[in-house]
Design a protein around this motif. Structure first.
Motif, PDB file in Angstrom:
ATOM      1  N   THR A   1       0.920  -1.159   0.112  1.00 16.82           N
ATOM      2  CA  THR A   1       0.049  -0.108  -0.030  1.00 16.82           C
ATOM      3  C   THR A   1       0.950   1.076   0.172  1.00 16.82           C
ATOM      4  OG1 THR A   1      -1.809  -1.242   1.407  1.00 16.82           O
ATOM      5  CG2 THR A   1      -1.657   1.222   1.150  1.00 16.82           C
ATOM      6  N   MET A   2       1.782   1.270   0.983  1.00 17.73           N
ATOM      7  CA  MET A   2       2.869   2.360   0.986  1.00 17.73           C
ATOM      8  C   MET A   2       3.395   2.642  -0.325  1.00 17.73           C
ATOM      9  SD  MET A   2       2.113   3.608   3.653  1.00 17.73           S
ATOM     10  CE  MET A   2       3.188   4.655   4.829  1.00 17.73           C
ATOM     11  N   GLN A   3       4.059   1.509  -1.144  1.00 22.30           N
ATOM     12  CA  GLN A   3       4.580   1.662  -2.320  1.00 22.30           C
ATOM     13  C   GLN A   3       3.762   2.185  -3.624  1.00 22.30           C
ATOM     14  OE1 GLN A   3       6.261  -1.987  -3.780  1.00 22.30           O
ATOM     15  NE2 GLN A   3       7.883  -0.781  -4.936  1.00 22.30           N
ATOM     16  N   ALA A   4       2.283   1.662  -3.471  1.00 18.31           N
ATOM     17  CA  ALA A   4       1.348   2.551  -4.394  1.00 18.31           C
ATOM     18  C   ALA A   4       1.407   3.892  -4.036  1.00 18.31           C
ATOM     19  CB  ALA A   4       0.141   1.629  -4.438  1.00 18.31           C
ATOM     20  N   LEU A   5       1.075   4.073  -2.838  1.00 14.47           N
ATOM     21  CA  LEU A   5       0.696   5.588  -2.561  1.00 14.47           C
ATOM     22  C   LEU A   5       1.953   6.400  -2.895  1.00 14.47           C
ATOM     23  CD1 LEU A   5      -0.738   5.171   1.194  1.00 14.47           C
ATOM     24  CD2 LEU A   5      -1.836   6.015  -0.799  1.00 14.47           C
ATOM     25  N   ARG A   6       3.093   5.929  -2.861  1.00 13.12           N
ATOM     26  CA  ARG A   6       4.165   6.906  -3.271  1.00 13.12           C
ATOM     27  C   ARG A   6       4.288   6.817  -4.930  1.00 13.12           C
ATOM     28  NH1 ARG A   6      10.342   4.688  -3.309  1.00 13.12           N
ATOM     29  NH2 ARG A   6       9.289   3.398  -4.975  1.00 13.12           N
ATOM     30  N   ASP A   7       4.079   5.677  -5.667  1.00 15.27           N
ATOM     31  CA  ASP A   7       4.394   5.511  -7.025  1.00 15.27           C
ATOM     32  C   ASP A   7       3.409   5.833  -7.946  1.00 15.27           C
ATOM     33  OD1 ASP A   7       7.049   4.779  -6.334  1.00 15.27           O
ATOM     34  OD2 ASP A   7       6.688   2.669  -6.655  1.00 15.27           O
ATOM     35  N   GLU A   8       2.045   5.657  -7.616  1.00 16.59           N
ATOM     36  CA  GLU A   8       0.991   5.933  -8.535  1.00 16.59           C
ATOM     37  C   GLU A   8       0.685   7.469  -8.457  1.00 16.59           C
ATOM     38  OE1 GLU A   8      -2.248   3.111  -7.515  1.00 16.59           O
ATOM     39  OE2 GLU A   8      -0.876   1.400  -7.592  1.00 16.59           O
ATOM     40  N   LYS A   9       0.407   7.854  -9.835  1.00 15.77           N
ATOM     41  CA  LYS A   9       0.296   9.200 -10.146  1.00 15.77           C
ATOM     42  C   LYS A   9      -1.012  10.143  -9.368  1.00 15.77           C
ATOM     43  CE  LYS A   9       3.039  10.304 -14.053  1.00 15.77           C
ATOM     44  NZ  LYS A   9       3.148  11.334 -15.153  1.00 15.77           N
ATOM     45  N   GLU A  10      -1.898   9.089  -9.130  1.00 13.78           N
ATOM     46  CA  GLU A  10      -3.277   9.824  -8.719  1.00 13.78           C
ATOM     47  C   GLU A  10      -2.888  10.013  -7.270  1.00 13.78           C
ATOM     48  OE1 GLU A  10      -6.631   7.192  -8.757  1.00 13.78           O
ATOM     49  OE2 GLU A  10      -5.416   5.335  -8.621  1.00 13.78           O
ATOM     50  N   PHE A  11      -1.824   9.482  -6.511  1.00 15.90           N
ATOM     51  CA  PHE A  11      -1.698   9.542  -5.067  1.00 15.90           C
ATOM     52  C   PHE A  11      -0.441  10.575  -5.175  1.00 15.90           C
ATOM     53  CE2 PHE A  11      -3.899   5.572  -5.151  1.00 15.90           C
ATOM     54  CZ  PHE A  11      -5.122   5.954  -4.607  1.00 15.90           C
ATOM     55  N   SER A  12       0.776  10.002  -5.445  1.00 23.47           N
ATOM     56  CA  SER A  12       1.958  10.718  -5.527  1.00 23.47           C
ATOM     57  C   SER A  12       2.611  11.326  -4.185  1.00 23.47           C
ATOM     58  CB  SER A  12       2.266  11.827  -6.529  1.00 23.47           C
ATOM     59  OG  SER A  12       1.806  11.221  -7.948  1.00 23.47           O
ATOM     60  N   PHE A  13       2.529  10.641  -3.233  1.00 25.20           N
ATOM     61  CA  PHE A  13       2.933  10.860  -1.810  1.00 25.20           C
ATOM     62  C   PHE A  13       4.659  10.701  -1.923  1.00 25.20           C
ATOM     63  CE2 PHE A  13      -1.546  10.156  -0.787  1.00 25.20           C
ATOM     64  CZ  PHE A  13      -1.655  11.242  -0.177  1.00 25.20           C
ATOM     65  N   GLU A  14       5.306  11.729  -2.154  1.00 22.04           N
ATOM     66  CA  GLU A  14       6.634  11.801  -2.555  1.00 22.04           C
ATOM     67  C   GLU A  14       7.328  11.754  -1.070  1.00 22.04           C
ATOM     68  OE1 GLU A  14       4.758  14.572  -3.539  1.00 22.04           O
ATOM     69  OE2 GLU A  14       5.040  15.139  -5.494  1.00 22.04           O
ATOM     70  N   GLU A  15       6.705  12.415  -0.158  1.00 25.48           N
ATOM     71  CA  GLU A  15       7.284  12.885   1.367  1.00 25.48           C
ATOM     72  C   GLU A  15       7.054  12.080   2.325  1.00 25.48           C
ATOM     73  OE1 GLU A  15       8.703  16.575   2.160  1.00 25.48           O
ATOM     74  OE2 GLU A  15       8.860  17.180   0.163  1.00 25.48           O
ATOM     75  N   LEU A  16       7.695  11.336   2.963  1.00 26.10           N
ATOM     76  CA  LEU A  16       7.415  10.653   4.389  1.00 26.10           C
ATOM     77  C   LEU A  16       7.685  11.791   5.342  1.00 26.10           C
ATOM     78  CD1 LEU A  16       7.613   7.468   5.762  1.00 26.10           C
ATOM     79  CD2 LEU A  16       8.620   9.280   7.249  1.00 26.10           C
ATOM     80  N   ILE A  17       6.953  12.686   6.008  1.00 21.52           N
ATOM     81  CA  ILE A  17       7.335  13.735   6.859  1.00 21.52           C
ATOM     82  C   ILE A  17       7.464  13.255   8.453  1.00 21.52           C
ATOM     83  CG2 ILE A  17       6.662  15.459   5.215  1.00 21.52           C
ATOM     84  CD1 ILE A  17       4.039  15.750   6.715  1.00 21.52           C
ATOM     85  N   ASP A  18       6.726  12.198   8.758  1.00 16.05           N
ATOM     86  CA  ASP A  18       6.949  11.576  10.086  1.00 16.05           C
ATOM     87  C   ASP A  18       6.452  10.307  10.093  1.00 16.05           C
ATOM     88  OD1 ASP A  18       7.288  12.044  12.952  1.00 16.05           O
ATOM     89  OD2 ASP A  18       5.407  12.704  13.470  1.00 16.05           O
ATOM     90  N   LEU A  19       6.998   9.437  11.036  1.00 18.33           N
ATOM     91  CA  LEU A  19       6.739   8.068  11.424  1.00 18.33           C
ATOM     92  C   LEU A  19       7.140   8.151  12.896  1.00 18.33           C
ATOM     93  CD1 LEU A  19       7.610   4.792   9.665  1.00 18.33           C
ATOM     94  CD2 LEU A  19       8.020   5.003  11.817  1.00 18.33           C
TER      95      LEU A  19
END
Length: 201
Positions: free
Chosen positions: A42-60
């Motif tokens: 899921t995290m990989q899809a959120l980063r890579d798929e254009k409709e989501f494009s979550f380029e940055e992880l700002i906190d964990l």
């Protein structure tokens, strides 16, 4: 912002379906929960798929829910919570994943997706004892190498288990059992009878 989050929530539900265990919009923030087995994909899809494009992880961070809601929490104890940012779509997303085993909490590492997760996962491991499968250098970050336990767990004693001091005879730092006696400090408040009365300024 609510319409934007509603649209994102709809997209996430359409794309991930049953992989999303819950979705919630509160205080202008969208939180989704995924199962541990679906977390990395899921995290990989959120980063890579254009409709989501979550380029940055700002906190964990890690979370211990054992006393959440004054101890009324029912469910798994340890979770990893991740905050993602999509610059392309100007939107944030919070993702929560619970570790399956409370005795030995483990989730996948996302350091191969976002390098910024490195120290965040180490901190979570150090303070909560959550292990991250696939992390290339998972070791303590804030506590001493000889530290026992994980200090942000709700059942960790406030005084800790050991204390350290410099021993001049041995010429080194030594560990010893905690010598602090537990006590409760109740502040003594003394006020005059006329305290707060504007006539007696």
């Amino acid at each position: 912002m609510s319409a934007k989050l509603d649209a994102l929530c709809q997209k996430l539900q359409e794309r991930f379906g049953d992989a999303l265990q819950s979705t919630k919009i509160a205080l202008n923030e969208l939180t989704v929960e995924v199962a541990a087995g679906d977390y990395y994909a899921t995290m990989q899809a959120l980063r890579d798929e254009k409709e989501f494009s979550f380029e940055e992880l700002i906190d964990l961070c890690g979370v211990d829910y054992s006393t959440y809601g004054d101890g009324a929490w029912v469910g798994k104890r340890y979770a990893t919570v991740v905050h993602l940012l999509s610059i392309a779509h100007n939107v944030r997303l919070r993702v929560r994943v619970f570790a399956e085993d409370d005795e030995f909490p483990v989730t996948d590492s996302v350091t191969t997706l976002w390098s910024s997760a490195n120290w965040f996962e180490r901190e979570s491991f150090d303070l909560f004892g959550i292990a991250y499968t696939g992390h290339h250098d998972l070791r303590r970050l804030l506590t001493d190498y000889g530290f026992i336990g994980h200090p942000f767990r709700k059942d960790f004693p406030i005084t800790g288990h050991v204390e350290m001091r410099y021993d001049p005879d041995q010429g080194r730092v030594v560990y010893q059992p905690v010598t602090i006696a537990p006590r409760e400090n109740t502040p003594r408040i003394v006020r005059e009878d006329t305290y707060g009365d504007p006539k007696h300024g």
